[in-house]
Write an enzyme that holds these catalytic residues in place. Structure first.
Site, PDB file in Angstrom:
ATOM      1  N   ARG A  52      15.500  13.772  17.424  1.00 45.76           N
ATOM      2  CA  ARG A  52      14.355  14.749  18.411  1.00 45.76           C
ATOM      3  C   ARG A  52      13.699  13.524  19.702  1.00 45.76           C
ATOM      4  O   ARG A  52      13.410  12.524  19.668  1.00 45.76           O
ATOM      5  CB  ARG A  52      13.338  15.177  18.103  1.00 45.76           C
ATOM      6  CG  ARG A  52      11.525  15.702  18.203  1.00 45.76           C
ATOM      7  CD  ARG A  52      10.822  15.667  17.017  1.00 45.76           C
ATOM      8  NE  ARG A  52      11.425  16.435  16.189  1.00 45.76           N
ATOM      9  CZ  ARG A  52      11.486  17.948  16.124  1.00 45.76           C
ATOM     10  NH1 ARG A  52      10.742  18.790  17.133  1.00 45.76           N
ATOM     11  NH2 ARG A  52      12.763  19.019  15.617  1.00 45.76           N
ATOM     12  N   ASP A 102      16.821  24.288  32.536  1.00 45.86           N
ATOM     13  CA  ASP A 102      16.252  23.700  31.508  1.00 45.86           C
ATOM     14  C   ASP A 102      17.311  24.362  30.388  1.00 45.86           C
ATOM     15  O   ASP A 102      17.219  25.060  30.056  1.00 45.86           O
ATOM     16  CB  ASP A 102      14.481  23.660  31.527  1.00 45.86           C
ATOM     17  CG  ASP A 102      14.130  23.415  29.775  1.00 45.86           C
ATOM     18  OD1 ASP A 102      14.864  22.938  29.512  1.00 45.86           O
ATOM     19  OD2 ASP A 102      13.189  23.846  30.102  1.00 45.86           O
ATOM     20  N   LYS A 128      17.901  20.564  19.401  1.00 42.22           N
ATOM     21  CA  LYS A 128      18.538  21.768  19.515  1.00 42.22           C
ATOM     22  C   LYS A 128      19.869  22.447  18.777  1.00 42.22           C
ATOM     23  O   LYS A 128      19.858  21.644  17.622  1.00 42.22           O
ATOM     24  CB  LYS A 128      17.653  22.624  19.959  1.00 42.22           C
ATOM     25  CG  LYS A 128      16.066  22.945  20.569  1.00 42.22           C
ATOM     26  CD  LYS A 128      15.876  23.491  21.428  1.00 42.22           C
ATOM     27  CE  LYS A 128      14.065  23.369  21.294  1.00 42.22           C
ATOM     28  NZ  LYS A 128      13.123  22.111  22.680  1.00 42.22           N
ATOM     29  N   THR A 154      16.253  18.977  25.554  1.00 40.80           N
ATOM     30  CA  THR A 154      16.136  17.987  24.183  1.00 40.80           C
ATOM     31  C   THR A 154      17.262  18.235  23.621  1.00 40.80           C
ATOM     32  O   THR A 154      18.591  18.611  23.856  1.00 40.80           O
ATOM     33  CB  THR A 154      15.097  19.340  23.137  1.00 40.80           C
ATOM     34  OG1 THR A 154      15.726  20.977  22.986  1.00 40.80           O
ATOM     35  CG2 THR A 154      13.884  19.495  23.303  1.00 40.80           C
ATOM     36  N   GLU A 190       9.227  -1.720  28.464  1.00 39.57           N
ATOM     37  CA  GLU A 190       9.350  -0.484  29.325  1.00 39.57           C
ATOM     38  C   GLU A 190      10.001  -0.944  30.587  1.00 39.57           C
ATOM     39  O   GLU A 190      10.557  -2.559  30.457  1.00 39.57           O
ATOM     40  CB  GLU A 190       7.626  -1.170  29.800  1.00 39.57           C
ATOM     41  CG  GLU A 190       6.334  -0.365  29.250  1.00 39.57           C
ATOM     42  CD  GLU A 190       6.122  -1.318  27.917  1.00 39.57           C
ATOM     43  OE1 GLU A 190       6.428  -1.908  27.544  1.00 39.57           O
ATOM     44  OE2 GLU A 190       4.583  -0.729  27.720  1.00 39.57           O
ATOM     45  N   TYR A 222       9.252  -3.245  22.450  1.00 39.54           N
ATOM     46  CA  TYR A 222       8.190  -2.065  23.486  1.00 39.54           C
ATOM     47  C   TYR A 222       9.060  -3.037  24.697  1.00 39.54           C
ATOM     48  O   TYR A 222      10.429  -3.892  24.698  1.00 39.54           O
ATOM     49  CB  TYR A 222       6.843  -2.890  23.806  1.00 39.54           C
ATOM     50  CG  TYR A 222       5.389  -1.935  23.813  1.00 39.54           C
ATOM     51  CD1 TYR A 222       5.583  -1.102  24.944  1.00 39.54           C
ATOM     52  CD2 TYR A 222       5.307  -2.565  23.232  1.00 39.54           C
ATOM     53  CE1 TYR A 222       4.969   0.296  23.701  1.00 39.54           C
ATOM     54  CE2 TYR A 222       3.800  -1.683  22.079  1.00 39.54           C
ATOM     55  CZ  TYR A 222       3.780  -0.294  22.563  1.00 39.54           C
ATOM     56  OH  TYR A 222       2.871   0.837  22.759  1.00 39.54           O
TER      57      TYR A 222
HETATM   58  N1  DSN Z   1       8.680  24.430  20.633  1.00 38.17           N
HETATM   59  C1  DSN Z   1      10.386  25.099  21.160  1.00 38.17           C
HETATM   60  C2  DSN Z   1      11.078  26.232  21.212  1.00 38.17           C
HETATM   61  O1  DSN Z   1      10.765  26.855  19.728  1.00 38.17           O
HETATM   62  O2  DSN Z   1      12.274  26.907  20.953  1.00 38.17           O
HETATM   63  C3  DSN Z   1      10.576  24.992  22.437  1.00 38.17           C
HETATM   64  O3  DSN Z   1       9.448  23.774  22.867  1.00 38.17           O
END
Ligand code: DSN
Length: 420
Positions: A238, A203, A232, A229, A59, A57
């Protein structure tokens, strides 16, 4: 007598989950992974994600924690921060968001009051749930209005976006999408934000890796905040991440913790640090270039096979396929399910102005990040387009689909993502 670690843990071996992990590993390696938001994380990233940092932990932020024992956690989180700032050339970074949605929630909390007007891309035209969908916290807590694509070339309608911004004077404008295959130019967003005094958030969830690899215009110099994110096209662990100007640093950090999250996932942050290290390697640039090249070949070959692509093609890692020209009766849902049987994994997706519901859809979305990580190139993209067309043409012939699945599996096993 003290017990050895074996005595502590052997009784807990979970055969059921172990078998499921093996089955999933086999599925990922024996079928085509074309979901545009997925990738294969490296063994080093996965090792860090499975490390003892999961036990801790912490924080707070490096050297400002609420609990003891964070000497190594501080170092690993600082490493992740320094690396991602270096990768994107940003003034400030927060690596704690658990996901892209958490990152966006924190930014909204940092910059907005409940009920404020925000302008984002319409979900129907490729935006994300957190860009104001009525069923999402974003649409429930804030007054989202939206811009979309032109009728003609199906690109972002920048003129319309600016007109709407002038009329409604949002406090924040959000750029970015989950199903848009073209470049997103940050400059028109910056210009209108300056004109009306709005914040500009980009984003970059889908295209973060392409930005890091120099394959997409970089929003970091012009946006106030960039969220993304890490799993990707960036091909890391993740999770989520926020970059911002130094001016907004304190607001952003407070909105992540204690604003919207408690204890950070330090195992995920350690894995993010490894992913950023890998993305800083010159080989990552080459990878992202191949991702885009592969997407272009896939786009051309799908067109040859009779599919219509929304906007006519792609500039990035993804393609949005309008199925109506190929087969007017075929829904996105049926196509996704049929392709799954043939070993081609992707997701159904609404196309602009879709007459079918978001659960059924008239389109599918495909991406090349995972197959490129496996080492596939243009020849394999041609094969993938043809597998897709053949499986969908054989839609009611299970035997035929089963035979194509063997061919798909043969291709996949020649490009194992995790060679032992
Ligand atoms: N689930 C993601 C996507 O497939 O684009 C977006 O959050």
């Amino acid at each position: 007598m003290m017990s050895s670690s074996n005595e502590i843990w052997t009784a807990s071996v979970d055969i059921e989950v172990q078998e499921l992990i093996e089955a999933e590993k086999y599925r990922q390696g024996s079928s085509l992974q074309l979901i545009a938001s997925e990738n294969f994380a490296s063994p080093a990233v996965m090792a860090a994600a499975g490390s003892p940092f999961t036990n801790k932990y912490s924080e707070g932020y490096p050297s400002r924690r609420y609990y003891g024992g964070n000497v190594h956690v501080d170092k690993v989180e600082q490493l992740a921060i320094d690396r991602v700032k270096n990768l994107f050339g940003s003034e400030h970074a927060n690596v704690q968001p658990h996901s892209g949605s958490s990152a966006n929630a924190a930014v909204y909390m940092a910059l907005l009051d409940i009920g404020d007007t925000v302008l984002g891309m319409s979900l129907d035209h490729g935006g994300h749930l957190t860009h104001g969908s009525g069923v999402n916290f974003s649409g429930k807590l804030y007054n989202f209005i939206s811009y979309g694509l032109t009728e003609g070339d199906e690109r972002i309608d920048y003129a319309e976006m600016q007109r709407i911004a002038r009329e409604h004077r949002p406090k924040l404008i959000v750029a970015g999408a989950t199903a848009y295959s073209r470049r997103i130019d940050p400059e028109p967003f910056r210009d209108i934000c300056d004109e009306i005094g709005a914040y500009f958030m980009f984003d970059a969830a889908h295209i973060a890796g392409l930005i890091a690899g120099g394959q997409h215009p970089d929003p970091v110099p012009s946006a106030d905040v960039v969220t993304f994110t890490t799993h990707k096209t960036l091909r890391g662990a993740r999770g989520g991440c926020i970059l911002s100007t130094s001016e907004l640093a304190k607001k952003i950090d407070s909105a992540v913790f204690p604003g919207t999250q408690g204890g950070p996932l330090e195992h995920a942050i350690a894995a993010k640090a490894v992913g950023f290290h890998e993305a800083l390697d010159p080989a990552f640039k080459t990878y992202t270039k191949r991702v885009v090249e592969n997407a272009n070949v896939l786009a051309s070959e799908l067109t040859e096979c009779g599919f219509r692509l929304v906007s006519g093609g792609t500039d990035n890692h993804l393609l949005l396929v309008d199925l109506r020209k190929f087969d007017s009766d075929l829904t996105g849902k049926a196509a996704q399910e049929t392709l799954d049987l043939g070993g081609v994994t992707l997701n159904r997706n609404s196309i602009p102005n879709d007459s079918r519901s978001p659960f059924i859809t008239s389109g599918i979305r495909m991406g090349t990040a995972s197959v490129t990580t496996q080492g596939m190139g243009p020849d394999e993209m041609v094969m993938i387009a043809n597998f897709t067309a053949r499986i969908l043409r054989a839609k009611s012939d299970e035997e035929k689909i089963k035979n194509i699945r063997f061919e798909v599996e043969e291709l996949c096993t020649s490009f194992p993502p995790y060679p032992e």
